[in-house]
Design a protein around this motif. Structure first.
Motif, mmCIF file in Angstrom:
data_model
loop_
_atom_site.group_PDB
_atom_site.id
_atom_site.type_symbol
_atom_site.label_atom_id
_atom_site.label_comp_id
_atom_site.label_asym_id
_atom_site.label_seq_id
_atom_site.Cartn_x
_atom_site.Cartn_y
_atom_site.Cartn_z
ATOM 1 N N UNK A 116 0.624 -1.174 -0.315
ATOM 2 C CA UNK A 116 -0.007 0.036 0.015
ATOM 3 C C UNK A 116 0.655 1.254 -0.043
ATOM 4 N N UNK A 117 2.035 1.087 -0.856
ATOM 5 C CA UNK A 117 2.864 2.485 -0.720
ATOM 6 C C UNK A 117 3.750 2.664 0.513
ATOM 7 N N UNK A 118 3.661 1.870 1.679
ATOM 8 C CA UNK A 118 4.501 1.762 2.686
ATOM 9 C C UNK A 118 5.596 0.914 2.738
ATOM 10 N N UNK A 178 5.271 -0.947 18.207
ATOM 11 C CA UNK A 178 5.511 -1.164 16.936
ATOM 12 C C UNK A 178 4.466 -2.127 16.410
ATOM 13 N N UNK A 179 3.828 -2.899 16.944
ATOM 14 C CA UNK A 179 2.775 -3.758 16.278
ATOM 15 C C UNK A 179 1.426 -2.699 16.048
ATOM 16 N N UNK A 180 1.385 -1.778 16.941
ATOM 17 C CA UNK A 180 0.224 -0.832 16.594
ATOM 18 C C UNK A 180 0.427 0.279 15.395
ATOM 19 N N UNK A 181 1.791 0.400 15.055
ATOM 20 C CA UNK A 181 2.455 1.362 13.767
ATOM 21 C C UNK A 181 2.237 0.464 12.798
ATOM 22 N N UNK A 182 2.478 -0.867 12.883
ATOM 23 C CA UNK A 182 2.373 -1.943 11.911
ATOM 24 C C UNK A 182 0.889 -2.178 11.515
#
Length: 189
Positions: free
Chosen positions: A121-123, A159-163
């Motif tokens: 998705x572009x990330x 980090x999981x939340x950001x992912x």
């Protein structure tokens, strides 16, 4: 009714490249062909993409790929070596690099240069995030996963939340489905 998915290139003019023991092959026009038997227009686009980054060419030469054909084949292997259902070349456009387990991840001098960064998705999905995804697909608990990644539980949760935000997913099952879709996780028969 059974949903049968047919790889690109088997019933259309698109191209899906894949590596078989380091040799690049592709599906195109209903056939499986060696890389260099693909249309010249496509090979020119692939060459142009390889040559677009001087650091890519330098990394290939430093790794011992001296001839143009050797460089092009290794470039295609690093960027598009995984077999999936999504065309690597569709309607005259080369897709972004795809993720595939080449066996050298984490130990390759060309990683992130020739294989490029993997995106969803572009990330950009970092190597750490790929390892997180693989662990989140297991039955391990969060503390066990955090320990395996050498981070605190709080750091892992952050980090999981950001992912999850980056991938626009809200649950582990959806993350796992997305990981299979993008070849981060492989079906084993």
């Amino acid at each position: 009714m059974t949903n049968i998915q047919i790889p690109s290139g088997l019933v259309d003019e698109n191209i899906e490249m894949f590596s078989v023991q380091g040799k690049m092959m592709a599906t195109h026009s209903g056939m499986v062909k060696p890389l260099f038997n693909l249309p010249q227009e496509f090979l020119q686009i692939l060459r142009k993409e390889k040559d677009r980054s001087p650091s890519t060419v330098q990394a290939l030469i430093a790794a011992g790929f001296e001839s143009e054909d050797e460089q092009l084949e290794k470039f295609a292997d690093c960027r598009f070596g995984g077999f999936d259902l999504t065309a690597d070349f569709k309607d005259g456009v080369l897709s972004d690099a795809e993720y595939h387990e080449c066996g050298y991840r984490g130990n390759c001098s060309m990683e992130g240069i020739v294989c490029d960064f993997f995106k969803i998705g572009g990330h950009i999905i970092t190597p750490f995030e790929i390892e997180m995804i693989k662990l989140l697909a297991t039955e391990d608990t969060i503390p066990v996963m955090a320990e395996k990644l050498n981070v605190s539980v709080n750091n892992f949760e952050t980090k999981k939340k950001i992912l999850y935000e980056k991938l626009n997913v809200f649950s582990r099952p959806r993350l796992v489905a997305l990981a299979y879709e993008h070849q981060i996780l492989q079906h084993h028969v």
